[in-house]
Design a protein around this motif. Sequence first.
Motif, PDB file in Angstrom:
ATOM      1  N   LEU A  37     -25.317  13.324  24.916  1.00 29.54           N
ATOM      2  CA  LEU A  37     -26.769  13.362  25.124  1.00 29.54           C
ATOM      3  C   LEU A  37     -27.535  13.052  23.839  1.00 29.54           C
ATOM      4  CD1 LEU A  37     -26.958  16.651  27.246  1.00 29.54           C
ATOM      5  CD2 LEU A  37     -27.257  14.302  28.076  1.00 29.54           C
ATOM      6  N   ASP A  38     -26.815  12.692  22.780  1.00 22.97           N
ATOM      7  CA  ASP A  38     -27.387  12.410  21.455  1.00 22.97           C
ATOM      8  C   ASP A  38     -28.107  13.614  20.856  1.00 22.97           C
ATOM      9  OD1 ASP A  38     -26.421   9.814  21.296  1.00 22.97           O
ATOM     10  OD2 ASP A  38     -28.150   9.007  22.387  1.00 22.97           O
ATOM     11  N   LYS A  39     -27.594  14.807  21.139  1.00 19.31           N
ATOM     12  CA  LYS A  39     -28.168  16.027  20.588  1.00 19.31           C
ATOM     13  C   LYS A  39     -27.325  16.584  19.445  1.00 19.31           C
ATOM     14  CE  LYS A  39     -31.374  16.084  23.728  1.00 19.31           C
ATOM     15  NZ  LYS A  39     -32.740  15.767  23.413  1.00 19.31           N
ATOM     16  N   MET A  40     -26.075  16.152  19.344  1.00 15.07           N
ATOM     17  CA  MET A  40     -25.177  16.563  18.271  1.00 15.07           C
ATOM     18  C   MET A  40     -24.346  15.350  17.860  1.00 15.07           C
ATOM     19  SD  MET A  40     -23.698  20.298  19.457  1.00 15.07           S
ATOM     20  CE  MET A  40     -23.073  20.828  17.888  1.00 15.07           C
ATOM     21  N   ASP A  41     -23.835  15.383  16.645  1.00 17.13           N
ATOM     22  CA  ASP A  41     -22.941  14.333  16.177  1.00 17.13           C
ATOM     23  C   ASP A  41     -21.509  14.738  16.516  1.00 17.13           C
ATOM     24  OD1 ASP A  41     -21.504  13.302  13.142  1.00 17.13           O
ATOM     25  OD2 ASP A  41     -22.218  11.951  14.712  1.00 17.13           O
ATOM     26  N   LEU A  42     -20.804  13.906  17.257  1.00 12.58           N
ATOM     27  CA  LEU A  42     -19.462  14.239  17.733  1.00 12.58           C
ATOM     28  C   LEU A  42     -18.483  14.441  16.584  1.00 12.58           C
ATOM     29  CD1 LEU A  42     -17.460  14.623  20.073  1.00 12.58           C
ATOM     30  CD2 LEU A  42     -17.080  12.167  20.007  1.00 12.58           C
ATOM     31  N   TYR A  43     -18.499  13.569  15.603  1.00  8.73           N
ATOM     32  CA  TYR A  43     -17.524  13.662  14.521  1.00  8.73           C
ATOM     33  C   TYR A  43     -17.777  14.886  13.643  1.00  8.73           C
ATOM     34  CZ  TYR A  43     -16.507   9.072  16.226  1.00  8.73           C
ATOM     35  OH  TYR A  43     -16.169   8.037  17.045  1.00  8.73           O
ATOM     36  N   TYR A  44     -19.036  15.186  13.410  1.00  5.49           N
ATOM     37  CA  TYR A  44     -19.366  16.383  12.639  1.00  5.49           C
ATOM     38  C   TYR A  44     -18.989  17.633  13.427  1.00  5.49           C
ATOM     39  CZ  TYR A  44     -21.979  19.452   9.532  1.00  5.49           C
ATOM     40  OH  TYR A  44     -22.336  20.444   8.668  1.00  5.49           O
ATOM     41  N   ALA A  45     -19.206  17.613  14.750  1.00  3.40           N
ATOM     42  CA  ALA A  45     -18.842  18.748  15.598  1.00  3.40           C
ATOM     43  C   ALA A  45     -17.324  18.963  15.593  1.00  3.40           C
ATOM     44  CB  ALA A  45     -19.339  18.526  17.020  1.00  3.40           C
ATOM     45  N   MET A  46     -16.556  17.867  15.652  1.00  2.00           N
ATOM     46  CA  MET A  46     -15.094  18.000  15.610  1.00  2.00           C
ATOM     47  C   MET A  46     -14.641  18.549  14.260  1.00  2.00           C
ATOM     48  SD  MET A  46     -13.562  14.798  17.841  1.00  2.00           S
ATOM     49  CE  MET A  46     -14.210  13.515  16.818  1.00  2.00           C
TER      50      MET A  46
END
Length: 190
Positions: A37-46
Amino acid sequence: MQEVITLLEQWGYILLFLYSLGGGYVGLLTAGVMSALDKMDLYYAMLVACAGNIVGSSSLAYLGRYQKKDLITYLQNHKRKIALSQIWLKKYGLWLIIFGKYLYGVKTLVPLAIGFSRFPLKKFFIINALACVLWAVFVGLFGHYASSGVILLLEKIDAHSYFVPIVLLVLCVFLYVIVSKVSTKAKKAL
């Protein structure tokens, strides 16, 4: 719903780190959906989830090694599970550490069993870090790419919100019937 998304945008990474200390999937899956949803960065979240999982698992192993007497009193009800984890550790070794991340109920006991055993902690820390990276990448990517189905489901629920109580009622009745039958069979077996 928008308020929840706003809160997750503001506090999402901190909550993800804290939730990942225990090795929870839901936080990382949610981060995957939020990234779609472009609300978080996937790579940073991982990366955050991986760091939280490394810290959590390593802390459990360290506590198991050096605070064994204190932990045993809290784990009286789980002695059999810990013993089984130690047997699996001898049998499967590093594979248990890697695949234990995906097994509910085992992912917390494996680091404790390692701490209680004579398994070298340095070796565990290295294998655990690798397992956490694999876990974060696999679960994060799965959450991200499966999010389209979740988003579609949430949109349908929002459009037909009057069905939610009916579906929940049917599920509760269904679960009650299943639990009743299983309980009856268990009582007859005794």
